[in-house]
Design a protein around this motif. Sequence first.
Motif, PDB file in Angstrom:
ATOM      1  N   LEU A 142       0.673  -1.387  -0.204  1.00 16.64           N
ATOM      2  CA  LEU A 142       0.141   0.059   0.224  1.00 16.64           C
ATOM      3  C   LEU A 142       1.010   1.154  -0.097  1.00 16.64           C
ATOM      4  O   LEU A 142       1.711   1.363   0.883  1.00 16.64           O
ATOM      5  CB  LEU A 142      -0.757   0.180   1.149  1.00 16.64           C
ATOM      6  N   GLY A 143       0.498   2.238  -0.851  1.00 14.12           N
ATOM      7  CA  GLY A 143       1.480   3.238  -1.217  1.00 14.12           C
ATOM      8  C   GLY A 143       1.386   4.298  -0.342  1.00 14.12           C
ATOM      9  O   GLY A 143       2.250   5.242  -0.336  1.00 14.12           O
ATOM     10  N   ASP A 144       0.630   4.247   0.708  1.00 11.11           N
ATOM     11  CA  ASP A 144       0.692   5.359   1.907  1.00 11.11           C
ATOM     12  C   ASP A 144       0.840   4.704   3.128  1.00 11.11           C
ATOM     13  O   ASP A 144       0.904   5.234   4.338  1.00 11.11           O
ATOM     14  CB  ASP A 144      -0.875   6.005   1.863  1.00 11.11           C
ATOM     15  N   ASN A 145       1.759   3.633   3.014  1.00  7.53           N
ATOM     16  CA  ASN A 145       2.272   3.055   4.365  1.00  7.53           C
ATOM     17  C   ASN A 145       3.799   3.197   4.643  1.00  7.53           C
ATOM     18  O   ASN A 145       4.588   3.174   3.634  1.00  7.53           O
ATOM     19  CB  ASN A 145       1.943   1.482   4.290  1.00  7.53           C
ATOM     20  N   LEU A 146       4.305   3.353   5.602  1.00  7.13           N
ATOM     21  CA  LEU A 146       5.740   3.390   6.009  1.00  7.13           C
ATOM     22  C   LEU A 146       6.089   2.620   7.201  1.00  7.13           C
ATOM     23  O   LEU A 146       5.281   2.437   8.005  1.00  7.13           O
ATOM     24  CB  LEU A 146       6.091   4.949   6.479  1.00  7.13           C
ATOM     25  N   SER A 147       7.100   1.826   6.922  1.00  2.27           N
ATOM     26  CA  SER A 147       7.787   0.835   8.013  1.00  2.27           C
ATOM     27  C   SER A 147       9.127   0.885   8.039  1.00  2.27           C
ATOM     28  O   SER A 147       9.866   1.114   7.068  1.00  2.27           O
ATOM     29  CB  SER A 147       7.022  -0.629   8.054  1.00  2.27           C
ATOM     30  N   GLY A 148       9.580   0.459   9.314  1.00  3.59           N
ATOM     31  CA  GLY A 148      10.974   0.372   9.509  1.00  3.59           C
ATOM     32  C   GLY A 148      11.641  -0.879   9.169  1.00  3.59           C
ATOM     33  O   GLY A 148      12.750  -1.107   9.389  1.00  3.59           O
ATOM     34  N   GLY A 149      10.742  -1.857   8.899  1.00  4.41           N
ATOM     35  CA  GLY A 149      11.235  -3.269   8.517  1.00  4.41           C
ATOM     36  C   GLY A 149      11.733  -3.531   7.254  1.00  4.41           C
ATOM     37  O   GLY A 149      11.544  -2.495   6.251  1.00  4.41           O
ATOM     38  N   ARG A 150      12.384  -4.515   7.102  1.00  3.75           N
ATOM     39  CA  ARG A 150      12.862  -4.903   5.576  1.00  3.75           C
ATOM     40  C   ARG A 150      11.936  -5.857   4.814  1.00  3.75           C
ATOM     41  O   ARG A 150      11.165  -6.682   5.810  1.00  3.75           O
ATOM     42  CB  ARG A 150      14.288  -5.272   5.874  1.00  3.75           C
ATOM     43  N   LEU A 151      12.131  -6.144   3.659  1.00  2.00           N
ATOM     44  CA  LEU A 151      11.188  -6.997   3.009  1.00  2.00           C
ATOM     45  C   LEU A 151      11.596  -8.281   2.817  1.00  2.00           C
ATOM     46  O   LEU A 151      10.855  -9.266   2.471  1.00  2.00           O
ATOM     47  CB  LEU A 151      10.770  -6.475   1.646  1.00  2.00           C
ATOM     48  N   GLU A 152      12.935  -8.547   3.099  1.00  2.00           N
ATOM     49  CA  GLU A 152      13.498  -9.885   3.213  1.00  2.00           C
ATOM     50  C   GLU A 152      12.725 -11.046   3.823  1.00  2.00           C
ATOM     51  O   GLU A 152      12.726 -12.270   3.336  1.00  2.00           O
ATOM     52  CB  GLU A 152      14.990  -9.936   3.509  1.00  2.00           C
ATOM     53  N   GLY A 153      12.293 -10.702   5.081  1.00  2.00           N
ATOM     54  CA  GLY A 153      11.494 -11.727   5.776  1.00  2.00           C
ATOM     55  C   GLY A 153      10.454 -12.011   5.099  1.00  2.00           C
ATOM     56  O   GLY A 153      10.044 -13.293   5.118  1.00  2.00           O
ATOM     57  N   ILE A 154       9.507 -11.395   4.779  1.00  2.00           N
ATOM     58  CA  ILE A 154       8.281 -11.840   4.009  1.00  2.00           C
ATOM     59  C   ILE A 154       8.567 -12.368   2.828  1.00  2.00           C
ATOM     60  O   ILE A 154       7.943 -13.481   2.617  1.00  2.00           O
ATOM     61  CB  ILE A 154       7.175 -10.449   3.853  1.00  2.00           C
ATOM     62  N   LEU A 155       9.396 -11.914   2.135  1.00  2.00           N
ATOM     63  CA  LEU A 155       9.905 -12.787   0.801  1.00  2.00           C
ATOM     64  C   LEU A 155      10.206 -14.066   1.069  1.00  2.00           C
ATOM     65  O   LEU A 155      10.020 -15.034   0.304  1.00  2.00           O
ATOM     66  CB  LEU A 155      10.871 -11.815   0.010  1.00  2.00           C
ATOM     67  N   ASN A 156      10.957 -14.403   2.179  1.00  3.30           N
ATOM     68  CA  ASN A 156      11.731 -15.733   2.499  1.00  3.30           C
ATOM     69  C   ASN A 156      10.514 -16.592   2.708  1.00  3.30           C
ATOM     70  O   ASN A 156      10.666 -17.528   2.631  1.00  3.30           O
ATOM     71  CB  ASN A 156      12.867 -15.312   3.433  1.00  3.30           C
ATOM     72  N   THR A 157       9.879 -16.050   3.837  1.00  6.86           N
ATOM     73  CA  THR A 157       8.560 -16.859   4.167  1.00  6.86           C
ATOM     74  C   THR A 157       7.923 -17.249   3.084  1.00  6.86           C
ATOM     75  O   THR A 157       7.220 -18.397   3.080  1.00  6.86           O
ATOM     76  CB  THR A 157       7.899 -15.883   5.421  1.00  6.86           C
ATOM     77  N   PHE A 158       7.507 -16.250   2.318  1.00  7.93           N
ATOM     78  CA  PHE A 158       6.477 -16.589   1.214  1.00  7.93           C
ATOM     79  C   PHE A 158       7.252 -17.939   0.139  1.00  7.93           C
ATOM     80  O   PHE A 158       6.619 -18.737  -0.072  1.00  7.93           O
ATOM     81  CB  PHE A 158       6.351 -15.492   0.194  1.00  7.93           C
ATOM     82  N   GLU A 159       8.608 -17.658  -0.254  1.00  7.22           N
ATOM     83  CA  GLU A 159       9.243 -18.412  -1.202  1.00  7.22           C
ATOM     84  C   GLU A 159       9.578 -19.787  -0.530  1.00  7.22           C
ATOM     85  O   GLU A 159       9.229 -20.812  -1.095  1.00  7.22           O
ATOM     86  CB  GLU A 159      10.463 -17.676  -1.689  1.00  7.22           C
TER      87      GLU A 159
END
Length: 357
Positions: A108-125
Amino acid sequence: MTINKALILAGGRGTRLRPLTHTIPKQVIPVANQPILHYVLEQLHCVGIKEIGIVVSPDNREQIKHYIERNHWNLNLEYIEQKTPQGLAHAVIVSREFLGEDSFLMYLGDNLSGGRLEGILNTFESAKADATLMLKEVDNPQQFGIAEIGTGGEIKRLIEKPTNPTSNLAIIGTYCFSSRIHQAASRIAPSKRGELEITDAIQYLLENGGIVNSERLDSWWFDCGTKDDLLEANNVILSQFATQHIRGSISEDSEVEGLVDVGKGTVITNSEIVGPVKIGENCVITNSFIGPATSIGSKCKINDSRIIRTIIMDDGIIDSVAQIENSVIGKNCSIFSSRKSVDKKQFMIGDDAEMLL
């Protein structure tokens, strides 16, 4: 199932941020002097995703392009029009040609977070999932879509704004999907508010043998849909500065304390700056106090004023105002005071406004 594509949803109208969003899409409102979408694009760049579809409305398409087209990340951007706001699942439907049969990350383009995306990508894959949802513990689960999860992080049930929540894990607007989401989105009916809900599409996957799991965000997160959210996000990002960075000119009768970033060409005279603060380029600040959690855009002029916890966009003029706090002030705005007052002022002002106090 490596993800090489992302879908950013940037078609929302930002009605809770009016009058500001009458002239600027909420997704490019500056936080710490950078448009919100720039932070999203930076996160995608960091995980190597370069093929990005941006869902826009007919009204905001050209403005969104203006703010991000000349990006320094060398991303391949495609703009996809969602002619009417019919829900997040509908945004997936109108993006089918861009997405093809590829798995993708949706943000969502109006969201900001301090996390990185590696975690969700690894969990998905690693799980070869059909959907992976980013979740965040919240204090007010009644205001969010909520996920009930099993011991392994698998999603058991999704509930939209529950009256009596059995979980405090909110679905925060970052998802990974396989191509099965297209079938799910095509099979659901509009909700009571007349939209095709992404939670309904994910629930369809759950009920039809899909693998749906989750990743938990342990860092900060903001849905920048209100003035208070913008100001808190501004404060958090400013507080992440590692050191002072002064490129402008600071007079000997001025004081600078804490995490302060001052842009090239800015001149500060007889003033006190207490960070975290970010000031853009070619500003003139005289006889003023700029306090914590404030960001000031470029080419602003501030004289004989006190400003705390405020976002001021480019080309602003503030003159002789005793104290401005907890405010968001649009581009090319002028605020003057004709008399001295100790009253604290709070503003939410759209672009090109002029005020005489």
